[in-house]
Design a protein around this motif. Structure first.
Motif, PDB file in Angstrom:
ATOM      1  N   SER A 103      38.056  39.310  39.832  1.00  0.00           N
ATOM      2  CA  SER A 103      37.046  40.018  40.624  1.00  0.00           C
ATOM      3  C   SER A 103      37.745  41.113  41.406  1.00  0.00           C
ATOM      4  O   SER A 103      38.982  41.095  41.565  1.00  0.00           O
ATOM      5  N   ALA A 104      36.969  42.058  41.920  1.00  0.00           N
ATOM      6  CA  ALA A 104      37.562  43.126  42.726  1.00  0.00           C
ATOM      7  C   ALA A 104      38.252  42.541  43.956  1.00  0.00           C
ATOM      8  O   ALA A 104      39.339  42.983  44.342  1.00  0.00           O
ATOM      9  N   ALA A 105      37.644  41.538  44.575  1.00  0.00           N
ATOM     10  CA  ALA A 105      38.228  40.917  45.771  1.00  0.00           C
ATOM     11  C   ALA A 105      39.577  40.275  45.445  1.00  0.00           C
ATOM     12  O   ALA A 105      40.551  40.426  46.202  1.00  0.00           O
ATOM     13  N   GLU A 106      39.645  39.536  44.317  1.00  0.00           N
ATOM     14  CA  GLU A 106      40.914  38.907  43.929  1.00  0.00           C
ATOM     15  C   GLU A 106      41.984  39.945  43.675  1.00  0.00           C
ATOM     16  O   GLU A 106      43.161  39.745  44.021  1.00  0.00           O
ATOM     17  N   ASP A 107      41.592  41.040  43.053  1.00  0.00           N
ATOM     18  CA  ASP A 107      42.569  42.069  42.738  1.00  0.00           C
ATOM     19  C   ASP A 107      43.114  42.714  44.008  1.00  0.00           C
ATOM     20  O   ASP A 107      44.325  42.943  44.131  1.00  0.00           O
ATOM     21  N   ALA A 121      42.583  35.450  57.399  1.00  0.00           N
ATOM     22  CA  ALA A 121      43.145  36.787  57.606  1.00  0.00           C
ATOM     23  C   ALA A 121      43.078  37.595  56.317  1.00  0.00           C
ATOM     24  O   ALA A 121      42.850  38.813  56.331  1.00  0.00           O
ATOM     25  N   MET A 122      43.268  36.921  55.183  1.00  0.00           N
ATOM     26  CA  MET A 122      43.216  37.603  53.895  1.00  0.00           C
ATOM     27  C   MET A 122      41.818  38.181  53.649  1.00  0.00           C
ATOM     28  O   MET A 122      41.677  39.345  53.250  1.00  0.00           O
ATOM     29  N   ARG A 123      40.782  37.367  53.880  1.00  0.00           N
ATOM     30  CA  ARG A 123      39.415  37.838  53.675  1.00  0.00           C
ATOM     31  C   ARG A 123      39.110  39.041  54.574  1.00  0.00           C
ATOM     32  O   ARG A 123      38.457  40.007  54.166  1.00  0.00           O
ATOM     33  N   GLU A 124      39.600  38.981  55.799  1.00  0.00           N
ATOM     34  CA  GLU A 124      39.355  40.073  56.750  1.00  0.00           C
ATOM     35  C   GLU A 124      40.032  41.360  56.290  1.00  0.00           C
ATOM     36  O   GLU A 124      39.422  42.445  56.318  1.00  0.00           O
ATOM     37  N   ARG A 125      41.282  41.258  55.815  1.00  0.00           N
ATOM     38  CA  ARG A 125      42.008  42.450  55.390  1.00  0.00           C
ATOM     39  C   ARG A 125      41.459  43.010  54.079  1.00  0.00           C
ATOM     40  O   ARG A 125      41.407  44.231  53.877  1.00  0.00           O
ATOM     41  N   VAL A 126      41.031  42.138  53.165  1.00  0.00           N
ATOM     42  CA  VAL A 126      40.421  42.595  51.917  1.00  0.00           C
ATOM     43  C   VAL A 126      39.127  43.343  52.204  1.00  0.00           C
ATOM     44  O   VAL A 126      38.863  44.414  51.642  1.00  0.00           O
ATOM     45  N   ALA A 127      38.314  42.789  53.104  1.00  0.00           N
ATOM     46  CA  ALA A 127      37.050  43.445  53.456  1.00  0.00           C
ATOM     47  C   ALA A 127      37.302  44.807  54.094  1.00  0.00           C
ATOM     48  O   ALA A 127      36.595  45.783  53.807  1.00  0.00           O
ATOM     49  N   ALA A 128      38.335  44.887  54.946  1.00  0.00           N
ATOM     50  CA  ALA A 128      38.647  46.157  55.611  1.00  0.00           C
ATOM     51  C   ALA A 128      39.126  47.196  54.603  1.00  0.00           C
ATOM     52  O   ALA A 128      38.731  48.368  54.659  1.00  0.00           O
ATOM     53  N   PRO A 140      32.549  41.007  44.589  1.00  0.00           N
ATOM     54  CA  PRO A 140      32.429  39.931  43.593  1.00  0.00           C
ATOM     55  C   PRO A 140      32.504  40.419  42.149  1.00  0.00           C
ATOM     56  O   PRO A 140      32.597  39.611  41.225  1.00  0.00           O
ATOM     57  N   ALA A 141      32.455  41.734  41.915  1.00  0.00           N
ATOM     58  CA  ALA A 141      32.330  42.271  40.555  1.00  0.00           C
ATOM     59  C   ALA A 141      33.614  42.102  39.752  1.00  0.00           C
ATOM     60  O   ALA A 141      34.724  42.148  40.288  1.00  0.00           O
ATOM     61  N   ASN A 142      33.450  41.891  38.440  1.00  0.00           N
ATOM     62  CA  ASN A 142      34.580  41.908  37.518  1.00  0.00           C
ATOM     63  C   ASN A 142      35.082  43.352  37.427  1.00  0.00           C
ATOM     64  O   ASN A 142      34.297  44.259  37.159  1.00  0.00           O
ATOM     65  N   PRO A 143      36.380  43.593  37.638  1.00  0.00           N
ATOM     66  CA  PRO A 143      36.884  44.980  37.581  1.00  0.00           C
ATOM     67  C   PRO A 143      36.532  45.699  36.290  1.00  0.00           C
ATOM     68  O   PRO A 143      36.302  46.912  36.291  1.00  0.00           O
TER      69      PRO A 143
END
Length: 582
Positions: A103-107, A121-128, A140-143
């Motif tokens: 997913s884009a988030a995992e990448d 902290a990881m979720r917060e930095r990924v969102a930022a 959530p999208a597949n790259p």
């Protein structure tokens, strides 16, 4: 004084397998917060320079380094590649080769996971990081389901999540449609302005990059930096032209009209340009007097290729990828097939070649329906040339590669040899006929793939992004070669491309797809001055129109048509020399 982000001091590098250095005596200081564009012909050392900055040299690509490369004032030899990645992040030309997550988030989170950052902290930095590149809604999208521009943004977020000091972009526009490319340039500029990071861009498409300001342009030739200055100075000095770099189209038009392009005229953009447009208006009036009438008429002869009401969907439950597409291609005509990523261009080409079976509609060649013909039978009439020649080559020897299609059809060896020699001669490869394919350059391999199709004597060729990633010299040589096939053999072409320059310079017409529908089929000068078509298909209006409008010309669309006709006529009268590079 602002401290340097990095410094090359009399720096040279030679790959382990080479006798001569690829980089020679490089001296360049880039201050923190600067935005630098690096230009240069293919093979000038741009990618090697970037690999030195991101640590791939010498830690992955081995070789000998001399001189100094200082990163933040410290010799880069003191850092391992992991430490360098915390300071300099790279966005690759091929974003698909950079994805590691499902997913884009995992990448985006990949670097943080390796650093064992706690999940909250990881979720917060990924969102930022995703918010910085306007991709928060796509986490959530597949790259692989994202568009080319969205993939670039995810790759950039994966770099930004580590808060690196230096952003390195390796040809970020190469695989993007014009509108997506413009969006990426605007995003890079916004990040540069809001974060103050150091930005290095390697790119062939100068006019597109200069839609936003750069602090300096560094020109590389033969492994050396031969010039480095502001955009205005570089455009006016003539060094870019001598190095074979394509200048913005509007700058070429000004020069053609006899208007001096000098640093004081600020030619780096139409917004900053300060010139007397009177010579341009006078030149346009002269072109109008010599313009021939009747250019827009349709040929009376039957079309070579005819497509009528073509429809296709990939699954029964999915939406249509092609929605009743109809157009034709005449004998000896070059048609550009353009539109945003995912508009149906490749699907249409695969239907023509028989790789896909349409759900409805007809495809005819010389009045004969192609329905029921096998791929092999269609290949005798229609050739398909992929973007990457390495994906088409199957044999180690040049002769065997060119002879494959004939041997597969049980053509006698004497006739095979005659046809292969004829095709290789036409493609400028006859003297290499008994050589290994591995000795050929990239451009020569592209010619070999065409020779292997020409032996079958087709009347129609489809080429997918024929000039992607090529510098101006190789681009011109290859397109002049195709133009020769068009005029001498009467071969027709369908060019799938995002390159608006190519479409203007070499296309007779442009077929424009948007969401599976054909929304225009007209001369390129008409398409690239039609704002409604441009917006829907995510194309880019030609700067020739914009400079004509800025000059107050009575009919900017007519100026574009006249200018392109003038350039084509000048090219026919004085064709560029190939120099044997391909």
């Amino acid at each position: 004084m602002i401290p340097p982000a990095f410094e090359f001091i009399d720096f040279s590098f030679r790959y382990k397998a080479q006798k001569s250095p690829t980089l020679s005596n490089i001296t360049l200081t880039v201050r923190r917060g600067e935005k630098i564009l690096i230009l240069g012909p293919s093979g000038s050392g741009k990618s090697t320079l970037l690999h030195c900055l991101n640590g791939l040299i010498p830690q992955v690509f081995k070789g000998e380094m001399t001189g100094q490369l200082l990163l933040g004032g410290e010799d880069i030899r003191g850092f391992d590649i992991f430490a360098i990645s915390k300071k300099a992040g790279t966005v690759l030309q091929d974003t698909d080769g950079q994805f590691v997550g499902l997913s884009a988030a995992e990448d985006i989170a990949f670097a943080l996971e390796n650093d064992l950052v706690p999940a909250p902290a990881m979720r917060e930095r990924v969102a930022a990081a995703a918010a910085l590149v306007d991709m928060a809604d796509y986490l959530p999208a597949n790259p692989q389901d994202l568009s080319g521009g969205q993939k670039q943004r995810v790759s950039l977020a994966g770099v930004l999540v580590d808060d690196v000091e230096i952003l390195l972009f390796d040809e970020p526009l190469a695989n993007l449609d014009p509108a997506a490319g413009q969006s990426v340039i605007e995003l890079i500029d916004e990040l540069h302005r809001t974060t103050g990071k150091t930005v290095i861009i390697i790119e062939h498409r100068l006019e597109d990059v200069l839609r936003r300001t750069v602090d300096r342009i560094a020109l590389m030739e033969n492994g050396r930096i031969t010039a480095c200055a502001g955009a205005a100075e570089m455009l006016s000095s003539g060094v870019l032209q001598k190095a074979g770099i394509r200048e913005p189209l509007y700058v070429s038009a000004l020069r053609r009209a006899g208007i001096a392009v000098e640093a004081r005229t600020q030619p780096q953009s139409l917004e900053t340009l300060r010139v007397d447009f009177a010579p341009l208006a006078a030149w346009d009036a002269a072109l109008a007097k010599t313009e021939t009438a009747g250019q827009a008429g349709s040929p009376d002869t039957a079309p070579l290729l005819s497509i009528e009401n073509l429809r296709f969907r990939y699954t029964e439950n999915g939406g249509e990828t092609l929605k009743g597409v109809s157009f034709c291609v005449q004998q000896g005509e070059c048609v550009s097939l353009v539109g945003r990523n995912g508009s149906g261009k490749s699907t249409l080409a695969k239907c023509i070649c028989g790789f896909l079976k349409p759900d409805d509609g007809t495809i005819s060649c010389r009045g004969r329906s192609l329905a029921g013909l096998s791929i092999m039978e269609r290949a005798a009439m229609i050739g398909y040339v992929m973007q990457n020649p390495n994906q088409m080559i199957s044999f180690p020897l040049i002769f065997d590669e060119a002879a494959f299609g004939l041997r597969a059809r049980k053509i006698g060896e004497e006739e095979t040899r005659r046809r292969v020699h004829e095709a290789l001669d036409l493609c400028g490869l006859y003297r290499f006929r008994n050589w290994p394919v591995s000795t050929l350059s990239y451009g020569q391999k592209k010619r070999l793939t065409i020779a292997s199709i020409l032996v079958l004597r087709p009347s129609f060729l489809i080429l997918d992004e024929p000039t992607a990633g090529q510098d101006l010299r190789h681009y011109t040589e290859f397109m002049e070669f195709l133009d020769k096939l068009k005029h001498e053999l009467g071969i027709s072409f369908l060019l799938i491309t995002h390159d608006m320059h190519l479409m203007l310079e070499y296309g007779d017409r442009a077929a424009v797809l948007s969401d599976g529908s054909l929304i225009a089929c007209a001369p390129p000068s008409e398409v690239l001055t039609n704002d409604a078509v441009i917006e829907e298909a995510r194309l880019k209006r030609t700067s020739l129109y914009d400079v004509a409008a800025a000059a107050g010309l009575p009919d900017p669309r007519a100026f574009v048509r006249r200018y392109i006709a003038f350039e084509k006529d000048a090219r026919r009268k004085s064709p560029p020399s190939s120099g044997g590079a391909l």
